[in-house]
Structure formats: structure tokens, C-alpha cells
Write an enzyme that holds these catalytic residues in place. Structure first.
Site, short mmCIF file in Angstrom:
data_model
loop_
_atom_site.label_atom_id
_atom_site.label_comp_id
_atom_site.label_asym_id
_atom_site.label_seq_id
_atom_site.Cartn_x
_atom_site.Cartn_y
_atom_site.Cartn_z
N ASP A 214 0.34 8.36 2.40
CA ASP A 214 0.15 8.68 1.27
C ASP A 214 -0.83 7.66 0.83
O ASP A 214 -0.19 6.73 0.29
CB ASP A 214 1.08 9.27 0.54
CG ASP A 214 1.03 9.70 -0.81
OD1 ASP A 214 1.68 10.35 -1.60
OD2 ASP A 214 -0.14 9.44 -1.30
N ALA A 216 -2.64 7.15 -2.25
CA ALA A 216 -3.21 7.27 -3.48
C ALA A 216 -3.79 6.12 -4.14
O ALA A 216 -4.83 5.68 -4.63
CB ALA A 216 -2.19 7.90 -4.59
N HIS A 449 11.03 17.87 -15.94
CA HIS A 449 10.67 16.76 -16.65
C HIS A 449 9.27 16.97 -17.58
O HIS A 449 8.92 16.52 -18.70
CB HIS A 449 10.46 15.23 -16.09
CG HIS A 449 9.37 15.25 -15.00
ND1 HIS A 449 9.80 16.06 -13.95
CD2 HIS A 449 8.58 14.46 -14.65
CE1 HIS A 449 8.94 15.77 -12.80
NE2 HIS A 449 7.97 15.10 -13.36
#
Ligand SMILES: CC1=C(O)/C(=C\N=C(/C)C(=O)O)C(COP(=O)(O)O)=CN1
Length: 457
Positions: A214, A216, A449
Site C-alpha cells: 500500500d 500512498a 467518525h
């Protein structure tokens, strides 16, 4: 020796405006004490996220003008494909509209019900796309990552014993891949060392398990390898990136971080079979395989952004600014996670607000106080984010109750960093007066959230 300075100068500015404390208290009430509900005009300095909030360069804006919007075979796709292969070595590229879309496409091929996906701390959407498929994300991060004062230089590392335990206790058909998140956002923007990636690859090969990244914040991870890992100091960022990806079978990418663009994502990999299968899901979910939910102009800007993001001078200025803020907070005695992460500073709100009970969400309480004090928006990485236990519906109290100050790329000056540190210091000096937190008046069943509503306890 001269100090570092930004390898760019400013050619365009966007006005930001201050407000009064009274206005901010009223706006918070209207926002149900959820910082996601504030308008950008109500925020002076926005540290909600570093995702898609950075500044593009003149070369990227120029590339926008030359974007090729052909439905198939776009020149902009080829430019992006060449850049991705040059930086990562991966042969096949599938653009998507952003990172979670890349996860959706790739996991539609690789993740089945009952699977186990080990790795370091999975990001929320990544975990969401695994659990949505009734599979399990297993966090094998080293224990040091959860001690905010431990100065381990690579707190994103995977504990090889924990990983091998997973490999031994599940048939390999049940483990589609091991996922290495670089840097590891959920454990504080902490990097993974090359040595650890190599060891994970060798262990995974022994058990016949693929490895995916991943990616990012992969460029920031490469910077930390260059600065902290022995034997790496004389290598270029691009050389280090190539070696990083040589340990994986493929990657997902949220281009909104180290792609230096405001929207975009992609999958890159070496397996033609996986590429063919993922192409079908790209066509269903994202668009034809040479644009995948991105405009040609955005692919053109991304090709330039990836090149810029993998340059040492840019990374040195970006990460030094985050460290500058972190060190100022440490100077003020404010409890923050160490070492300072690549994209954000994480405040330990349990130590900052010991008089607020965990049931009243101390990290959210601190984030709201910082906004009231100085018009700075942050994000809670604590009990609200951790959500409720699916069975008992009780709050799940995570080890760390953090407020994240995520710094957008090439966007704020160090005067803004001084202002942020001063605002937080003001709250710190009156922390003993803060003993009441908040309680939930409404919450959704998933990812609460983002839309939760609160009131003062
Ligand atoms: C490590 C990691 C992330 O940090 C991430 C998104 N992060 C956000 C939005 C953040 O505020 O940190 C994503 C999802 O990317 P996306 O926001 O869909 O482009 C995947 N992996």
C-alpha cells in the site's frame, strides 16, 4: 554547510482568513462537534489530512493543459505508465479514481471470504475493503510501534515471528497476500526498512505468499531509508524506490499523497493474469483500462507529480517541515509520538488531557479545543475512529488515543508551523481546566467518525 530551503518559490497564493473564538464556538455547535462538518472558510489552517490537499507545481499545471482525453489509448496514460514503470519496475498499470478504488479493484480479484491478510497496520479503508469481503486484516507490526516514546527508526516494520505464525496457522490458499503499508499511516506515519521488506519477501516466498505494497507515502518511506538505514545514504531516492518495489508482486496507490495530485490512484503489478482479472473490475467499477476513473489531464499531472515526489530536495523540505513542527511541540513539553512521522505529528491525548475520561473521547476533545483556540482543524485517531465491537456494540478503546496534525505538501510555511505550535501550547497551558469531554448523540453503523454527532458531556 548551508541549511535546507524549499527547492521551489511561490507563484500563486490562496487567501485564508482568521475568525474569532466566539464564531468558532458557534460553528462547532452547528457542526455537532464533528470537525468533518466544518466549512473550509471556517478553518484557518487545515491539518485534517495530507490526502489530496497539497499544491501542484507549474509543470503539473502545464501538463493539465496537454491532457489527452481519448477514451482509449490516451497519450497521458502512456506517460503515466512509463513513469510508473520507471519508478516501480511494475509492467502493468490500472488507473483508478483514488486509493480505495484501487483496493476495491485489486481485492475483488484477490480477497475471498474467510481469507487472512497479514501486514503492518492496515489503513481504515484498506481494512474496510478486506472486512467488507468477510476476510480478516491481521496487524503484525512490531511492538515498539505502540510505545510513543520508543525511538525505533522503523516503527512500520513487520514482526517476522508474528507473520510466520500466520503463515504456519493458515493454508496458503487462505492468505492471498501480505500487505506492507509504506509509510504506516495508522501507526504514526512510520517507515518500513529495506531490510525488513527483504526479510518479509524471503519469508513469504518460503510459504508461497505474494507481497503487495500500500504505497500512498512510498517516497517518504524511501527518504527515511536513505536517512536512517545503514548503507543507503549515497543512493538516490529513485534507486531506493526501485529496490522497495522489487520485493513486491504489485502495489495499490493513493496518488493523493506521494503522487502530489488532488485526485487519483492506481494499481501496478507484474502478473499478467492478475492484470487481466483486475481489468474486468476496473471496467465495471472505474472506467476503461487506460483511464480508470481519471481524466487524461489528471493522469498527465500525476506523471509529473510522481517524478517530483521522488526527488530528495523536495522530500527533505517536506519532511523537515513536519519534523520542525514536531520538535517545537516537544520543546513545549507536549506529548507526541516519536520519532516524528513523515506526513504528520501525532499528539498523545491521554497524556495531554488526563482529566478527561476515555468514555468522553479525549482525542476528539483535544481536537475541538485546538480548533476553538486557533482555528486549526485536525483529526481524531482514537476511540471514535476505532468504532464499536461488532458483537458487543461496546466502544473499542485503542492503545493510542491520538490527534493527527497532517501537513499538506508544499502548502504552508514555517510561520504557519510556529502558529500551530503556539495554539497547541496555549491549550496545553490550560489543560488542567479541561475535565469534560463529549458524548455521542447519533452515530452510523459503519465508519462512524466521518458523520458522528456529539454534544458536550
Ligand atoms: C495508507 C493509506 C491511506 O492513508 C489512505 C488514505 N488516507 C487518508 C484519506 C488519510 O487522511 O490519511 C488510503 C486510501 O486512499 P484514498 O483516500 O481512497 O485515495 C490508502 N492507504
Amino acid at each position: 554547510k548551508l541549511p535546507y530551503a524549499e527547492p521551489f518559490r511561490i507563484k500563486m497564493v490562496e487567501e485564508i482568513r482568521q475568525s474569532t473564538r466566539e464564531e468558532r464556538e458557534q460553528w462547532l455547535k452547528e457542526a455537532n462537534y464533528n470537525l468533518f462538518n466544518l466549512k473550509s472558510s471556517q478553518v484557518f489552517i487545515d491539518l485534517l489530512t495530507d490526502s489530496g490537499t497539497g499544491a501542484m507545481s507549474d509543470r503539473q499545471w502545464g501538463a493539465l493543459m496537454t491532457g489527452d482525453e481519448s477514451y482509449a489509448g490516451s497519450r497521458s496514460f502512456e506517460q503515466l505508465q512509463n513513469t510508473v514503470e520507471k519508478i516501480t519496475g511494475f509492467k502493468y498499470l490500472l488507473p483508478t479514481h483514488q486509493g480505495r478504488a484501487a483496493e476495491n479493484v485489486l481485492f475483488s480479484v484477490l480477497v475471498k471470504e474467510g481469507n487472512v491478510v497479514p501486514g503492518n497496520s492496515h489503513f481504515d479503508t484498506t481494512k474496510g475493503h478486506i472486512e467488507f469481503r468477510k476476510a480478516h486484516a491481521v496487524d503484525c507490526t512490531i511492538d515498539e510501534a505502540f510505545d510513543i516514546n520508543d525511538l525505533h527508526p522503523f516503527k512500520g516494520n513487520i514482526n517476522l515471528e508474528k507473520l510466520e505464525e500466520i503463515y504456519k496457522s493458515h493454508p496458503k490458499e487462505n492468505i492471498p497476500f501480505c500487505l506492507i503499508t509504506i509509510t504506516c499511516n495508522s501507526s504514526g506515519g512510520q517507515p518500513v526498512s529495506l531490510e525488513n521488506m527483504k526479510a518479509v519477501r524471503e519469508l513469504s516466498n518460503r510459504y508461497g505468499i505474494p507481497v503487495f505494497f500500500d504505497s500512498a507515502r512510498f517516497a517518504e518511506n524511501a527518504y527515511f531509508i536513505k536517512k536512517r538505514e545503514k548503507g543507503q545514504e549515497n543512493r538516490s531516492i529513485k534507486e531506493i524506490c526501485k529496490e522497495i518495489f522489487s520485493y513486491g508482486d504489485g502495489m495499490t496507490m493513493s496518488s493523493k499523497k506521494d503522487g502530489l495530485v488532488n485526485i487519483g490512484g492506481f494499481i501496478a503489478l507484474n502478473s499478467e493474469e492478475t492484470f487481466r482479472k483486475a481489468s474486468n473490475f476496473t471496467i465495471i467499477y472505474e472506467g476503461f483500462i487506460t483511464y480508470g476513473g481519471m481524466a487524461g489531464r489528471d493522469m498527465a499531472a500525476l506523471a509529473v507529480g510522481l517524478d517530483e515526489a521522488t526527488e530528495f530536495a523536495y522530500l527533505e523540505s517536506r519532511i523537515s517541515q513536519v519534523e520542525y513542527l514536531g520538535n517545537k511541540l516537544i520543546e513545549y513539553g507536549i506529548p507526541v509520538q516519536k520519532p516524528i512521522g513523515g506526513h504528520a505529528v501525532f499528539i498523545d491525548s491521554l497524556n495531554f488531557l488526563p482529566n478527561v475520561s476515555r468514555a468522553e473521547y479525549p482525542a476528539q476533545t483535544l481536537g475541538l479545543e485546538i480548533y476553538k483556540e486557533a482555528g486549526i482543524r485536525t483529526v481524531e485517531i482514537g476511540t471514535l475512529l476505532a468504532d464499536r465491537d461488532p458483537e458487543t456494540r461496546e466502544n473499542r478503546y485503542p492503545k493510542l488515543e491520538l490527534v493527527r496534525l497532517a501537513i499538506p505538501r508544499r502548502t504552508y510555511t514555517n510561520n504557519h508551523m510556529d502558529y500551530i505550535a503556539a495554539g497547541i501550547k496555549n491549550v496545553y497551558e490550560r489543560r488542567d481546566e479541561i475535565s469534560k469531554g463529549y458524548k455521542i448523540t447519533w452515530e452510523p453503523d459503519l465508519l462512524r467518525h466521518f458523520t458522528v454527532q456529539l454534544e458536550e458531556a
